[in-house]
Design a protein around this motif. Structure first.
Motif: not given
Length: 150
Positions: A103-114
């Motif tokens: 995968x390629x990381x798109x975004x993250x917030x509060x420990x979750x990764x999209x």
């Protein structure tokens, strides 16, 4: 007289430090524009550490994915640097090996990764995952074909 000024300035700084370190992060980002002194204080390691302690947040490490300028292909390796005292401060690679594909990381917030599937692939997907407990969900990406037609 000089000592009194230093003491007064120090006390005001301590009070401001204590008050500001209790605020949420978003307002603090705007407050960094108030003055150079505020920006220096809010950006300092002691301030960030104090705010994290007061808000109950903890930083366990950094997840990152490199992108090389000379390479147009997706980089498949996602790395992690742990910050806890038990780890040996080494970089761990392929931290998303619990997912069914690279995968390629798109975004993250509060420990979750999209993240999304690495290209090229026949059936691209978007993943929302929690690396700490290795839980994830897959979201079909049917609209990727529309982007290819343009």
């Amino acid at each position: 007289m000089q000592k009194m000024k230093k003491l007064k300035s120090s006390l005001n700084g301590d009070i401001m430090f204590d008050i500001l370190s209790r605020l949420p992060v978003k307002p603090l980002l705007g407050m960094k524009r108030v003055s150079r002194g505020w920006r220096a204080m809010i950006s300092s390691f002691p301030f960030i550490k104090s705010q994290m302690e007061k808000t109950g947040l903890s930083l366990t490490g950094f997840i990152f994915q490199e992108k090389f300028q000379w390479c147009s292909d997706d980089i498949k390796t996602v790395s992690h640097i742990a910050l806890d005292s038990q780890s040996s401060k080494k970089v761990l690679h392929n931290v998303f090996d619990f997912l069914p594909e690279y995968v390629v990381i798109l975004a993250s917030c509060d420990g979750l990764v999209c993240c999304r599937s690495c290209f090229p692939c026949s059936d691209p997907s978007v993943y929302l995952c929690n690396p700490s407990n290795k839980e994830w969900i897959r979201i079909q990406w049917p609209w990727h074909k529309l982007n290819l037609l343009r």
